[in-house]
Design a protein around this motif. Structure first.
Motif, PDB file in Angstrom:
ATOM      1  N   LEU A 153     102.292  38.439  48.596  1.00 24.19           N
ATOM      2  CA  LEU A 153     101.289  38.344  47.526  1.00 24.19           C
ATOM      3  C   LEU A 153      99.911  38.039  48.118  1.00 24.19           C
ATOM      4  O   LEU A 153      98.913  38.687  47.775  1.00 24.19           O
ATOM      5  CB  LEU A 153     101.686  37.272  46.512  1.00 24.19           C
ATOM      6  N   PHE A 154      99.862  37.057  49.009  1.00 19.45           N
ATOM      7  CA  PHE A 154      98.606  36.736  49.685  1.00 19.45           C
ATOM      8  C   PHE A 154      98.058  37.964  50.412  1.00 19.45           C
ATOM      9  O   PHE A 154      96.871  38.290  50.295  1.00 19.45           O
ATOM     10  CB  PHE A 154      98.795  35.575  50.670  1.00 19.45           C
ATOM     11  N   LEU A 155      98.921  38.663  51.139  1.00 19.06           N
ATOM     12  CA  LEU A 155      98.458  39.815  51.908  1.00 19.06           C
ATOM     13  C   LEU A 155      97.992  40.969  51.017  1.00 19.06           C
ATOM     14  O   LEU A 155      97.098  41.719  51.399  1.00 19.06           O
ATOM     15  CB  LEU A 155      99.538  40.280  52.889  1.00 19.06           C
ATOM     16  N   LEU A 156      98.593  41.110  49.846  1.00 15.44           N
ATOM     17  CA  LEU A 156      98.111  42.129  48.910  1.00 15.44           C
ATOM     18  C   LEU A 156      96.660  41.843  48.513  1.00 15.44           C
ATOM     19  O   LEU A 156      95.807  42.735  48.553  1.00 15.44           O
ATOM     20  CB  LEU A 156      99.007  42.194  47.670  1.00 15.44           C
ATOM     21  N   PHE A 157      96.396  40.594  48.144  1.00 10.22           N
ATOM     22  CA  PHE A 157      95.021  40.209  47.805  1.00 10.22           C
ATOM     23  C   PHE A 157      94.094  40.356  49.022  1.00 10.22           C
ATOM     24  O   PHE A 157      92.996  40.900  48.922  1.00 10.22           O
ATOM     25  CB  PHE A 157      94.965  38.768  47.292  1.00 10.22           C
ATOM     26  N   HIS A 158      94.558  39.858  50.164  1.00  9.68           N
ATOM     27  CA  HIS A 158      93.746  39.851  51.388  1.00  9.68           C
ATOM     28  C   HIS A 158      93.417  41.281  51.832  1.00  9.68           C
ATOM     29  O   HIS A 158      92.274  41.579  52.206  1.00  9.68           O
ATOM     30  CB  HIS A 158      94.509  39.084  52.470  1.00  9.68           C
ATOM     31  N   ASN A 159      94.404  42.163  51.780  1.00 12.56           N
ATOM     32  CA  ASN A 159      94.181  43.549  52.179  1.00 12.56           C
ATOM     33  C   ASN A 159      93.285  44.283  51.195  1.00 12.56           C
ATOM     34  O   ASN A 159      92.438  45.081  51.594  1.00 12.56           O
ATOM     35  CB  ASN A 159      95.515  44.287  52.352  1.00 12.56           C
ATOM     36  N   PHE A 160      93.468  44.029  49.921  1.00 15.82           N
ATOM     37  CA  PHE A 160      92.600  44.651  48.925  1.00 15.82           C
ATOM     38  C   PHE A 160      91.157  44.193  49.132  1.00 15.82           C
ATOM     39  O   PHE A 160      90.224  44.992  49.045  1.00 15.82           O
ATOM     40  CB  PHE A 160      93.085  44.335  47.506  1.00 15.82           C
ATOM     41  N   HIS A 161      90.986  42.921  49.456  1.00 12.40           N
ATOM     42  CA  HIS A 161      89.657  42.375  49.748  1.00 12.40           C
ATOM     43  C   HIS A 161      89.055  43.099  50.955  1.00 12.40           C
ATOM     44  O   HIS A 161      87.917  43.587  50.896  1.00 12.40           O
ATOM     45  CB  HIS A 161      89.789  40.879  50.007  1.00 12.40           C
ATOM     46  N   ALA A 162      89.805  43.174  52.045  1.00  9.45           N
ATOM     47  CA  ALA A 162      89.290  43.819  53.264  1.00  9.45           C
ATOM     48  C   ALA A 162      88.976  45.293  53.013  1.00  9.45           C
ATOM     49  O   ALA A 162      87.943  45.806  53.469  1.00  9.45           O
ATOM     50  CB  ALA A 162      90.302  43.674  54.396  1.00  9.45           C
ATOM     51  N   PHE A 163      89.841  45.978  52.277  1.00  9.70           N
ATOM     52  CA  PHE A 163      89.606  47.395  52.002  1.00  9.70           C
ATOM     53  C   PHE A 163      88.392  47.570  51.089  1.00  9.70           C
ATOM     54  O   PHE A 163      87.630  48.535  51.243  1.00  9.70           O
ATOM     55  CB  PHE A 163      90.846  48.048  51.401  1.00  9.70           C
ATOM     56  N   THR A 164      88.195  46.636  50.173  1.00 10.88           N
ATOM     57  CA  THR A 164      87.009  46.680  49.311  1.00 10.88           C
ATOM     58  C   THR A 164      85.738  46.604  50.149  1.00 10.88           C
ATOM     59  O   THR A 164      84.791  47.363  49.928  1.00 10.88           O
ATOM     60  CB  THR A 164      87.043  45.521  48.284  1.00 10.88           C
ATOM     61  N   ILE A 165      85.727  45.706  51.113  1.00 10.37           N
ATOM     62  CA  ILE A 165      84.559  45.572  51.992  1.00 10.37           C
ATOM     63  C   ILE A 165      84.397  46.836  52.835  1.00 10.37           C
ATOM     64  O   ILE A 165      83.282  47.332  53.021  1.00 10.37           O
ATOM     65  CB  ILE A 165      84.671  44.314  52.888  1.00 10.37           C
ATOM     66  N   TYR A 166      85.509  47.362  53.328  1.00  8.36           N
ATOM     67  CA  TYR A 166      85.423  48.602  54.116  1.00  8.36           C
ATOM     68  C   TYR A 166      84.791  49.723  53.283  1.00  8.36           C
ATOM     69  O   TYR A 166      83.908  50.435  53.745  1.00  8.36           O
ATOM     70  CB  TYR A 166      86.810  49.018  54.622  1.00  8.36           C
ATOM     71  N   GLN A 167      85.256  49.877  52.048  1.00  9.80           N
ATOM     72  CA  GLN A 167      84.737  50.925  51.160  1.00  9.80           C
ATOM     73  C   GLN A 167      83.242  50.746  50.913  1.00  9.80           C
ATOM     74  O   GLN A 167      82.506  51.731  50.829  1.00  9.80           O
ATOM     75  CB  GLN A 167      85.481  50.929  49.822  1.00  9.80           C
ATOM     76  N   ARG A 168      82.795  49.509  50.770  1.00  9.45           N
ATOM     77  CA  ARG A 168      81.379  49.238  50.522  1.00  9.45           C
ATOM     78  C   ARG A 168      80.496  49.524  51.727  1.00  9.45           C
ATOM     79  O   ARG A 168      79.330  49.851  51.567  1.00  9.45           O
ATOM     80  CB  ARG A 168      81.174  47.771  50.149  1.00  9.45           C
ATOM     81  N   THR A 169      81.039  49.318  52.897  1.00 10.59           N
ATOM     82  CA  THR A 169      80.199  49.321  54.099  1.00 10.59           C
ATOM     83  C   THR A 169      80.346  50.564  54.964  1.00 10.59           C
ATOM     84  O   THR A 169      79.565  50.735  55.904  1.00 10.59           O
ATOM     85  CB  THR A 169      80.501  48.076  54.969  1.00 10.59           C
ATOM     86  N   HIS A 170      81.339  51.389  54.702  1.00  3.85           N
ATOM     87  CA  HIS A 170      81.544  52.575  55.567  1.00  3.85           C
ATOM     88  C   HIS A 170      81.488  53.855  54.774  1.00  3.85           C
ATOM     89  O   HIS A 170      81.904  54.136  53.805  1.00  3.85           O
ATOM     90  CB  HIS A 170      82.872  52.451  56.308  1.00  3.85           C
TER      91      HIS A 170
END
Length: 166
Positions: A149-166
């Motif tokens: 559950l933690f990793l689902l949130f954590h990965n979604f967070h990281a992917f959100t930042i990736y989408q914003r910045t790349h």
């Protein structure tokens, strides 16, 4: 409280998270700018922020409640998975720090590697744990489920930042 009692409660699975926390504290400021708090936590939806932080706290809290023993074959496998996972996690950071402009570091897999590689060391901890300090039935799936559950949130967070910045 006797020294034996203190030792009993001080040798819990939380000890396994200490190298991770030290690594994160020492090297976070060496990561590329997108991983710095002012960018990484900017404009993150409230549900994602709370979900990630609450589930992270639950994972770490559960490690405090699990005695650290390596005596069964499952626990030994867990230790190997944990060590391999820590090595992979550390490597994922080093690649981003040493080669921030590489194709890997700028790909979604490379950028998010520090958010998905904890799966291995967390599963390792889940396999090492086999009980709680209190009289509550221990089920590995419970710790592993909270970790996922933690990793689902954590990965979604990281992917959100990736989408914003790349």
């Amino acid at each position: 409280m006797s020294l034996k009692t203190i030792k009993k409660y001080a040798t819990n699975c939380f000890v396994l998270t200490i190298p991770i926390m030290i690594w994160n504290m020492v090297l976070t400021n060496q990561l590329p700018k997108y991983f710095q708090p002012e960018i990484f936590w900017k404009d993150i939806p409230t549900l994602l922020t709370y979900g990630e932080n609450i589930s992270r706290a639950m994972v770490f809290m559960l490690t405090f409640l699990m005695p650290l023993r390596i005596s069964t074959p499952t626990q030994k496998r867990g230790l190997y998975i944990y060590l391999g996972g820590v090595l992979l996690y550390f490597t994922s950071w080093l690649v981003l720090i040493l080669f921030p402009d590489s194709e890997w570091s700028n790909s979604s897999m490379g950028f998010t590697a520090p958010s998905y590689t904890p799966l291995l060391w967390l599963i390792g901890i889940g396999l090492i744990g086999d009980s709680f300090y209190f009289n509550w039935p221990f089920r590995r799936w419970f710790f592993i489920s909270i970790s996922i559950l933690f990793l689902l949130f954590h990965n979604f967070h990281a992917f959100t930042i990736y989408q914003r910045t790349h």
